[in-house]
Design a protein around this motif. Structure first.
Motif, short mmCIF file in Angstrom:
data_model
loop_
_atom_site.label_atom_id
_atom_site.label_comp_id
_atom_site.label_asym_id
_atom_site.label_seq_id
_atom_site.Cartn_x
_atom_site.Cartn_y
_atom_site.Cartn_z
N LEU A 86 0.85 -1.19 0.00
CA LEU A 86 0.00 0.00 0.00
C LEU A 86 0.88 1.24 0.00
O LEU A 86 1.69 1.43 0.91
N LYS A 87 0.73 2.06 -1.03
CA LYS A 87 1.50 3.29 -1.16
C LYS A 87 0.57 4.49 -1.04
O LYS A 87 -0.65 4.36 -1.03
N LYS A 88 1.17 5.66 -0.95
CA LYS A 88 0.36 6.87 -0.88
C LYS A 88 -0.37 7.15 -2.18
O LYS A 88 -1.48 7.67 -2.18
N ASP A 89 0.27 6.80 -3.31
CA ASP A 89 -0.33 7.07 -4.61
C ASP A 89 -1.09 5.89 -5.19
O ASP A 89 -1.55 5.94 -6.32
N GLY A 90 -1.21 4.78 -4.46
CA GLY A 90 -1.95 3.64 -4.98
C GLY A 90 -1.48 2.33 -4.38
O GLY A 90 -0.94 2.28 -3.25
#
Length: 311
Positions: A86-90
């Motif tokens: 899980l990343k900040k951009d997707g």
């Protein structure tokens, strides 16, 4: 008043002492209670309670063990789960991922050093919808064909996004500098085409053919047909017509050869036509038909003009 109060208190004390002494002398006994009522859980109720407590403890231990096993197998961490991060951009997926139901995303992008591969046992379908949920574009890659359904199809180059190919309901436009057809049967066009140049490769022939209809080449300023390093052949099953409405037709070459021209027949006697002749002159009928006439000191076209009657 004070004396009367003191007398009452003393009289009460005397009566209380007399009551105690009287009760001790009588030796009064309280009746014994034979019925005993136990308080608590006993018997089968206690055994059931212990069984349920034991079952609850075993269930808690099994759930805890399964939770630890799932966390270990799925490789849960603070960043995500296994190959899913899980990343900040997707969301980032590593390796091969399988989706059993439709996937709704805004953008799918591969890593910089790898390719993006979409696989399916039947087909891969990409749908685009508007804010109302209506289908506006669809791309289907199937086992037999690749189908694109949209209002306008565009193909652009990777450098600068230059438009290379576009197609809609009215026309198909190719803006590339060169369009090459490498098929052995060439290209078949059901209708007219518009292009500034039709050219074959350096080592191959160029052939324009219409098997069952006519072949028309039109241009507002002129049509140029040239063969730089070989012959130019124009053939037809019936008539080949060269027509100029306002200008002229110019044949400019070192040698102009008209083969298989008909031979004229003398009007006087047909026996002279069988004589051997090596030199002929070219004659033209009023209708434009060209025929041969034996060459003599003077022109013989008038004497051989009977062929014009059949034109």
């Amino acid at each position: 008043m004070e004396q009367s109060d003191t007398l009452d208190i003393e009289s009460l004390k005397i009566t209380q002492e007399q009551f105690i002494l009287a009760s001790q002398s009588l030796h009064l006994q309280r009746p014994a209670c034979d019925a005993v009522y136990p308080v608590g859980l006993y018997g089968w109720r206690k055994r059931c309670l212990c069984f349920f407590l034991l079952l609850l403890l075993v269930t808690m231990i099994v759930n805890l063990a399964l939770t630890v096993w799932i966390i270990k197998v799925m490789n849960f961490s603070v960043d995500g789960m296994g190959n899913l991060q899980l990343k900040k951009d997707g969301i980032r997926l590593e390796g091969v991922s399988e989706f059993l139901l439709p996937l709704y995303v805004n953008e799918i992008q591969s890593r910089r050093d790898s390719l993006l591969v979409l696989r399916s046992e039947k087909n891969v379908t990409l749908n685009a919808r508007n804010n109302q949920g209506l289908l506006t574009g669809q791309l289907t890659v199937g086992p037999e064909a690749v189908e694109a359904q949209c209002q306008r199809l565009e193909v652009r180059s990777s450098n600068g996004g230059r438009l290379l190919f576009t197609a809609d309901e009215e026309e198909v436009i190719m803006t590339t500098d060169k369009f090459t057809v490498t098929g052995s049967e060439g290209a078949v066009f059901g209708h007219s085409i518009e292009t500034p140049l039709i050219q074959a490769r350096a080592s191959e022939d160029l052939k324009l053919e219409s098997p069952t209809r006519t072949l028309n080449m039109e241009a507002p300023r002129g049509v140029e047909v040239s063969a730089a390093n070989g012959p130019l052949k124009v053939s037809g099953r019936k008539d080949v017509q060269l027509e100029s409405t306002e200008g002229e037709i110019l044949l400019d070459a070192g040698t102009i050869q008209l083969a298989n021209l008909p031979l004229g027949i003398y009007t006087a006697s047909s026996s002279q036509a069988s004589q051997e002749q090596a030199i002929y002159e070219v004659c033209v009928c009023p209708s434009g038909k060209i025929y041969l006439s034996p060459a003599e000191r003077s022109s013989t076209c008038q004497a051989m003009s009977n062929i014009c009657l059949w034109s």
